[in-house]
Motif scaffolding. Structure first.
Motif: not given
Length: 619
Positions: A316-318, A446, A476-477, A479-480, A483
């Motif tokens: 994930t990025r977050r 996320v 996560d794309e 939700y990303e 966000r």
């Protein structure tokens, strides 16, 4: 019968065996308390979990449900490991990945890794990594007779391989001492880019390696493109088999014996945080490849060489720090499953080039599991588990069926070019995306327990990587994207979009649903504002106005209090300016003043996207 002395330790054998039927009756009783009237096998079904590939995880496994004999480590069908000694002697090979365009910086990272626990290198070369003419500089100071090197150069694999072989000669490394993989994978490159490459260079490298470099494998069968395109475990295995078989046909057609051809392949698989599925996948992969080798008349040469890589899809990025936990579980599963080499991707993998701290954590993950947790000391520790053996068997059959589908379509190359592979993977990912959107597959940090106040982790951009073939998906794309809309709104206005949580009654009545609603909306970047005290109709308007909410509110409480207060509180919120009133949960009596419901299993992504639209947050 031997009578043991009474030492105060009771033995399980002193108790009568419980039957499967007795256990089912106990399950029936538990389910009855939750309002489900089911019995027998239906009771077990109620506690079962449906996986991809038509597989099901049962709540109980017993000896009669296990698979056929899996043999011994180092012997066909190699389910329990490709080598008799497994990883018990030195642990698994810790293979760190290095990419980036500056050979000097890569060299600094390479030396730091090798001095601190890494045992082999995975280098990305060519237009997406280290320049080919910078390979010698990147490996300056590396003892090439001690550190195996695995290459990944895409379409430039032949030039990269020859550059490495020249380097061995220049540094006077004995051919017998060189170890690693030259990384020729034309079909994998085609899956990544849509660009078809010939096999002539790969076959020439294989002939050279087979004749002169006993420790080097020329071809890689990389299943990551299929995993990263959203494929299931069975699809990943089936496509790796189809690729391996295509290479075997070409290698033997070029004059190599079956045994020599089998020895030129290394397989690369994704390891995920689903530890049991990962264990079963790698065990099933060895069994399947042993079956291929048996069909080719070389059963004893069918030990699959495996390189496991922690899944990029799960990263994930977050809240990227949570990735450390995901990769730890994945690394553990890969090691326990008997992978020969394991690469732990850095926790900041999705953010750009890793820093020294991220690389240190990645390499130390394996070190702790091997040296401190001693996971490598037992060969195939999951072997004998009724659940693992059954899952391995079922996954092997599902993968073999998909492999046959690909073969009937003309083989791996034909299946890629016809769109069969892309269509199957897209359908699998679409089904999984629905589970993610509904939070049936939670993503910690996320979709569950997001932290809107977290400071972003910033990294130098990494090379873009090849494109043009199969897509690359991430859990996560969706939700990303939500966000990112919230972030842009924050940058433009100084505040995130807000929603007011109206908590009715005492904490015992509203805490669970308020926590659920808060997590739900914050997963989309919508700040959930709570009133410090319980809200009633008299205070609802003032509390809403003070919250700074953007036209929306959520009622949170028990079903009983909804019946008593929901209508009045909803009307008070509307009078204060709320244009939409949600209600958390699915009560039996629906208040007419409520516009929408949010509940476990609702399509969170669709709800959040709609909320941001109505709040005027640009997409």
């Amino acid at each position: 019968m031997t009578v043991l002395p009474d030492d105060g330790l009771s033995l399980a054998a002193e108790f009568p065996d419980a039957t499967h039927e007795q256990w089912q009756r106990l399950v029936e009783g538990v389910l009855r308390k939750s309002g489900k009237e089911v019995s027998g096998e239906a009771a077990e079904d109620a506690l079962s979990t449906t996986l991809e590939d038509g597989l099901t995880t049962r709540p109980l496994y017993t000896a009669p449900e296990t698979a056929a004999d899996t043999g011994f480590p180092g012997f066909a069908p190699f389910v329990r490991g490709g080598r008799a000694e497994g990883n018990a002697a030195d642990g698994w090979d810790v293979r760190q990945r290095h990419l980036g365009g500056d050979p000097v910086r890569v060299n600094e990272a390479v030396l730091a890794d090798l001095e601190n626990g890494v045992t082999s290198l995975w280098l990305t070369l060519g237009r997406d990594g280290i320049p080919l003419d910078g390979l010698a500089r990147a490996l300056d100071g590396v003892y090439l007779d001690l550190a195996p090197v695995s290459l990944d150069a895409g379409a430039e694999y032949a030039e990269a391989a020859r550059a490495l072989l020249r380097l061995y000669a220049e540094r006077e490394v004995a051919p017998a001492a060189a170890r690693g993989c030259l990384g020729a994978d034309p079909l994998g490159h085609e899956a990544r880019t849509g660009e078809a490459l010939g096999l002539a260079d790969a076959l020439e490298l294989a002939r050279t390696a087979a004749a002169e470099y006993p420790g080097i494998r020329a071809l890689a069968v990389d299943a990551l493109p299929y995993h990263e395109a959203g494929g299931s475990a069975a699809e990943e295995l089936g496509l790796s088999l189809a690729t391996g078989v295509a290479y075997l046909r070409a290698l033997t057609g070029a004059g190599l014996s079956t045994e020599a051809a089998l020895g030129q392949l290394e397989f690369r698989y994704a390891a995920t945080a689903d530890q049991f599925l990962t264990i079963a996948k790698l065990r099933a992969a060895r069994r399947l490849w042993a079956r291929v080798a048996e069909a080719c008349g070389a059963p004893e040469a069918g030990a699959q060489r495996q390189h496991a890589v922690t899944s990029p899809v799960m990263m994930t990025r977050r809240d990227p720090w949570v990735n450390m936990l995901r990769t730890t579980v994945a690394c553990m599963a890969a090691g326990v499953a008997g992978a020969d080499s394991v690469t732990v991707l850095t926790f900041d993998h999705e953010l750009g080039l890793p820093d020294a701290f991220a690389r240190r954590i990645a390499r130390n993950t394996s070190t702790i599991l091997v040296e401190e947790s001693h996971l490598a000391r037992v060969i195939d520790p999951a072997g004998g588990s009724y659940y693992v053996e059954r899952l391995t068997d079922e996954l092997a059959h599902a993968a073999w069926e998909f492999f046959q589908t690909v073969e009937k379509a003309g083989g791996q190359a034909a299946a890629l070019r016809s769109g069969l592979v892309a269509d199957h993977l897209a359908a699998t990912w679409a089904a999984r995306s629905k589970k993610i959107a509904k939070r049936r597959e939670p993503i910690t940090g996320v979709s569950e327990f997001p932290l809107l106040s977290e400071k972003p982790v910033v990294r130098e951009p990494a090379p873009a990587g090849p494109t043009g073939g199969l897509p690359r998906v991430r859990r996560d794309e969706a939700y990303e994207a939500l966000r990112a809309r919230s972030d842009a709104h924050l940058a433009a206005t100084g505040a995130r979009p807000r929603i007011f949580l109206a908590a009715l009654g005492p904490a015992a009545a509203h805490t669970a649903r308020a926590t659920f609603a808060s997590n739900l909306f914050q997963a989309g970047g919508v700040e959930a504002v709570h009133d410090p005290v319980s809200v009633d109709p008299a205070t609802a308007a003032a509390a809403y106005t003070a919250s700074g909410a953007d036209g929306m509110a959520v009622l949170c409480s028990s079903d009983a209090l909804y019946e008593e207060q929901a209508e009045a509180v909803a009307e008070a919120l509307r009078a204060a300016g709320a244009t939409t009133v949600f209600l958390a949960g699915r009560p039996g009596t629906a208040p007419t003043a409520v516009d929408e419901y949010v509940f476990a299993g609702c399509d969170a992504v669709a709800v959040l996207s709609s909320v941001l639209d109505r709040m005027g947050v640009a997409s």
